[in-house]
Design a protein around this motif. Sequence first.
Motif, mmCIF file in Angstrom:
data_model
loop_
_atom_site.group_PDB
_atom_site.id
_atom_site.type_symbol
_atom_site.label_atom_id
_atom_site.label_comp_id
_atom_site.label_asym_id
_atom_site.label_seq_id
_atom_site.Cartn_x
_atom_site.Cartn_y
_atom_site.Cartn_z
ATOM 1 N N ALA A 146 50.961 50.633 37.271
ATOM 2 C CA ALA A 146 50.823 50.836 35.825
ATOM 3 C C ALA A 146 49.901 52.017 35.513
ATOM 4 C CB ALA A 146 50.310 49.571 35.156
ATOM 5 N N GLY A 147 49.390 52.685 36.550
ATOM 6 C CA GLY A 147 48.573 53.875 36.349
ATOM 7 C C GLY A 147 47.071 53.654 36.434
ATOM 8 N N MET A 148 46.660 52.435 36.768
ATOM 9 C CA MET A 148 45.232 52.141 36.850
ATOM 10 C C MET A 148 44.683 52.531 38.224
ATOM 11 S SD MET A 148 45.298 48.425 34.952
ATOM 12 C CE MET A 148 43.755 48.469 34.048
ATOM 13 N N GLU A 149 43.376 52.761 38.272
ATOM 14 C CA GLU A 149 42.715 53.084 39.534
ATOM 15 C C GLU A 149 41.606 52.083 39.788
ATOM 16 O OE1 GLU A 149 41.316 57.109 39.636
ATOM 17 O OE2 GLU A 149 43.290 57.921 39.090
ATOM 18 N N GLN A 150 41.382 51.796 41.074
ATOM 19 C CA GLN A 150 40.306 50.873 41.413
ATOM 20 C C GLN A 150 38.969 51.484 41.003
ATOM 21 O OE1 GLN A 150 40.441 48.967 45.266
ATOM 22 N NE2 GLN A 150 38.244 48.565 45.191
ATOM 23 N N GLU A 151 38.172 50.673 40.320
ATOM 24 C CA GLU A 151 36.899 51.138 39.788
ATOM 25 C C GLU A 151 35.712 50.522 40.530
ATOM 26 O OE1 GLU A 151 35.110 51.543 35.320
ATOM 27 O OE2 GLU A 151 36.142 49.667 35.764
ATOM 28 N N ALA A 152 35.832 49.250 40.902
ATOM 29 C CA ALA A 152 34.670 48.577 41.493
ATOM 30 C C ALA A 152 35.076 47.284 42.191
ATOM 31 C CB ALA A 152 33.648 48.245 40.403
ATOM 32 N N LEU A 153 34.191 46.848 43.078
ATOM 33 C CA LEU A 153 34.281 45.501 43.638
ATOM 34 C C LEU A 153 33.083 44.751 43.070
ATOM 35 C CD1 LEU A 153 35.474 43.372 45.556
ATOM 36 C CD2 LEU A 153 33.962 44.287 47.338
ATOM 37 N N LEU A 154 33.368 43.705 42.310
ATOM 38 C CA LEU A 154 32.310 42.919 41.674
ATOM 39 C C LEU A 154 32.021 41.710 42.566
ATOM 40 C CD1 LEU A 154 33.867 43.077 38.095
ATOM 41 C CD2 LEU A 154 32.116 44.581 39.048
ATOM 42 N N ILE A 155 30.834 41.668 43.116
ATOM 43 C CA ILE A 155 30.474 40.653 44.104
ATOM 44 C C ILE A 155 30.124 39.323 43.425
ATOM 45 C CG2 ILE A 155 28.932 40.127 46.054
ATOM 46 C CD1 ILE A 155 30.717 42.609 46.519
ATOM 47 N N LYS A 156 30.756 38.245 43.920
ATOM 48 C CA LYS A 156 30.493 36.879 43.406
ATOM 49 C C LYS A 156 30.482 36.856 41.882
ATOM 50 C CE LYS A 156 29.471 35.274 47.637
ATOM 51 N NZ LYS A 156 30.652 34.971 48.407
ATOM 52 N N GLU A 157 31.471 37.453 41.273
ATOM 53 C CA GLU A 157 31.537 37.658 39.823
ATOM 54 C C GLU A 157 31.970 36.407 39.055
ATOM 55 O OE1 GLU A 157 31.478 40.118 36.277
ATOM 56 O OE2 GLU A 157 30.513 40.268 38.227
ATOM 57 N N VAL A 158 32.795 35.568 39.686
ATOM 58 C CA VAL A 158 33.387 34.430 38.994
ATOM 59 C C VAL A 158 33.081 33.142 39.747
ATOM 60 C CG1 VAL A 158 35.600 33.368 38.343
ATOM 61 C CG2 VAL A 158 35.291 35.813 38.084
ATOM 62 N N LYS A 159 32.699 32.109 38.990
ATOM 63 C CA LYS A 159 32.521 30.788 39.592
ATOM 64 C C LYS A 159 33.711 29.934 39.180
ATOM 65 C CE LYS A 159 29.238 27.002 40.120
ATOM 66 N NZ LYS A 159 27.940 26.468 39.670
ATOM 67 N N LYS A 160 34.401 29.396 40.156
ATOM 68 C CA LYS A 160 35.575 28.580 39.896
ATOM 69 C C LYS A 160 35.575 27.415 40.865
ATOM 70 C CE LYS A 160 40.503 28.704 39.496
ATOM 71 N NZ LYS A 160 41.690 29.437 39.297
ATOM 72 N N ASP A 161 35.714 26.219 40.323
ATOM 73 C CA ASP A 161 35.709 25.005 41.147
ATOM 74 C C ASP A 161 34.487 24.963 42.069
ATOM 75 O OD1 ASP A 161 38.156 24.378 39.940
ATOM 76 O OD2 ASP A 161 39.296 25.392 41.519
ATOM 77 N N GLY A 162 33.334 25.377 41.549
ATOM 78 C CA GLY A 162 32.091 25.306 42.295
ATOM 79 C C GLY A 162 31.910 26.388 43.349
ATOM 80 N N GLU A 163 32.823 27.345 43.408
ATOM 81 C CA GLU A 163 32.762 28.406 44.412
ATOM 82 C C GLU A 163 32.696 29.763 43.713
ATOM 83 O OE1 GLU A 163 35.479 29.735 48.254
ATOM 84 O OE2 GLU A 163 35.994 27.900 47.173
#
Length: 175
Positions: A146-163
């Motif tokens: 779609a024309g997007m470029e990778q910008e960043a890796l966000l470390i431990k950004e989301v908590k889901k089901d306790g992880e």
Amino acid sequence: MEKFPILQTERLILSQLEEKDIPFIVELLQHRIFSDLTSNIPYPYVENDARSWVKMSKEAFENNTGYTFAIRNKEGQIIGAIGLHDRDDDKAELGYWIGIPYWNKGYVTEAAKAIIDFGFNELKLNKIFATHFPHNPASGRIMEKAGMEQEALLIKEVKKDGEYFDLVRYCILKD
């Protein structure tokens, strides 16, 4: 915008989610993989989830904070969804899902290109970004197509089901 926009692509109609879509949304999101690959789709996915999501989507449009489009085939049947959600500063987050029978057919890429055009041309956004879990590289390929470029890796950004999970972030700028 007073009336929810309808966008047409070669194979798709992108339009507002409707009450009549609810049973189809529930059916399409029955597989656990949607919960595994996204930060916000629960499992099991039940009618109440779809009902509140359709309601939230309508309210976001009315409050001018988001546009959630049903991805429909030319017959008008919902096959997935895609949206832009305002994050202020003239930027918005792109998100999407599509039913398993429609995977690997280019539908999401086609829809994403239309939504990105809509975001820049109609909403006058400066930046559109999207994220995916590292264990879902197919979503990153859609973003790239779609024309997007990778910008960043966000470390431990989301908590889901306790992880905690990392997110890969992509973006595209108006210019």
